[in-house]
Structures are given as C-alpha cells and as structure tokens.
Design a protein around this motif. Sequence first.
Motif: not given
Length: 293
Positions: A31, A51, A148-149
């Motif tokens: 990301i 991440r 978002y994730d």
Amino acid sequence: MKGIQSTGPALLMLAILILAPAFAEPAPNTIKIVCTTSVLMDPATYIGGDRVEAITIADPTLCPHLQGDIIPSRIQLNMDFIPGADLFMAYNDSNDQRYNIPAVNDFMKANNYGSVTWKTVSDPSREWNTPAKAKLLAEEVRGWLVQYDPINESYYDERYGEYVKSFDAIEPTPAEKEKLNQTQVIVMLWQREPVEEWLGMNVVNIFAPEFALNGTRTAAKVVDDINANPEKYRNVSFIIENMQSGELAKGIEESLKDKGINVKRVVFTNFPRSIEGVDTMAEVLEHNKQIVL
C-alpha cells in the motif's frame, strides 16, 4: 523397471507439492501512502509494517508554514511515487490546508493524474505531541488502513497495539515527575501542552512567533516582562524552543542571564525524523523529556 516407472510419477508429484507454496496466491501489493508530514508517516509505516510504503511531503526539520518554496521541490522528488499512491493522509490543520494539500492537488491536476481523496484527522485542532494525543492519531490511522485493506485487520490491530505500548514505555517515572514538577520554564507556544500537561513542568511564561496570538506573546514581549518583573523569573531553569520554528528566544536567554539567572535554552522537536536517531513519535517525546532531565 516397474519400480523405476512407478517412482517417477511419485517423485514428480512430490516436487509439485514442495514447489506449490511458491506458486500459491501472490503476495499482496504494498500500500503506497502519501502523508503531508512525518507525524502521519510514523504511525502509517509502523502500523502498516511490511504492507506499507510511505513518504512525507513536508520536511520534518522545518515548520510546514515555512516551506512554501520547498514543498513543490519535494513533490518533484517523489513524482514517480505520488501518482500511483493508494492513500493520501493529512492532518488537515492550517498548514496542510494552505500548503501541503494544495501543492499535491495542483501537482496531480497539472499532470492529468486525476483528483485526490484525502483521509483527514477528525479534529485538526488537536495537537499530537503528547502520548495521549499521539495514541488518538494512531487509532485513526489504523482505521484508515483497515478500511482500505480489511482482510489484514488483525495484522494492523497487532501492530497498533505495539505502537501504543511504545508511548506507555516513555511515561515519566514518579521520581522524574517529582523533579519535573519542581522545574520552572519559559516555553515556545507549540510546546506548551506537552511541557505543561504531560511533563508537568511549571510554565512561567510562553513566547510565540509574530503571526501567532496577534503578536502579543513575542520573545520581545517576554523580555519586557522580565525587565518589569525580574523576581517572577528568578527560578526559571529552562527556555524551551521549538526546533521547527527557528531560533526565537535568544534575547530571552540573554535578558535572564544579564539579571544573574542561570537559565539554559534547549530545543524540543515535534516531528519524527527531524533529528538523527529520533524516528518515531515516541522517540520524539523521549528525546524532549531527557533534555530537561
């Protein structure tokens, strides 16, 4: 021969099973996050872990309002990163609204990269340079990452918990609190809250840039008060500057020393990565604390 023929397919199947994990579902893409300042980049990179990849627009060594000419250059240095970013995070205080956010928006528009949707802090008037306020900011950043994730929510939750604990570890001990409570200081406006509310020091007076508080609390005004009321400042131990605001209090220091008051002028910071080895917000606060201990 039969043994060899039967072993061949078995060996092939074993090889496939061994190699299968390497060809399993590919690792998720990193990301990419654009942050207006290192205050946001710190929790974003810590909580996001491996991440996340993030950059900061503003230089952490300078107050953003002093960077009108610098920010466009910093955007150009990151021109390959910004257009492909997944998240854009802003504190949305006056500096972000006037300098950082418009500069990024203008860059995207001028190059036909599209518009930006910013994740902004719920209360931009809330400061960030105490453990309690830093934790509130981290909670919001964690929420943006999860939104978002969501599939990796547990990962972000675990790292958020570790991040919060880093602030618990720097709280003043009872002995440090006792010492700090007995210490009188003059402090730059942007550092008043952590000095007074977190460290518990006795603030005798504050100073601020000309543009703040209608120019009523400049260093020159403090010098005037020292000259009029010298006994009020007799036990002042420190004058606390704010690194990103430049040198403002040299005249205050000279005025006190002229009156025989043995004061020390020190410099706090309120942005991670503004000093070598001070990379996180917890390290910022620990650094500031140790200066006056």
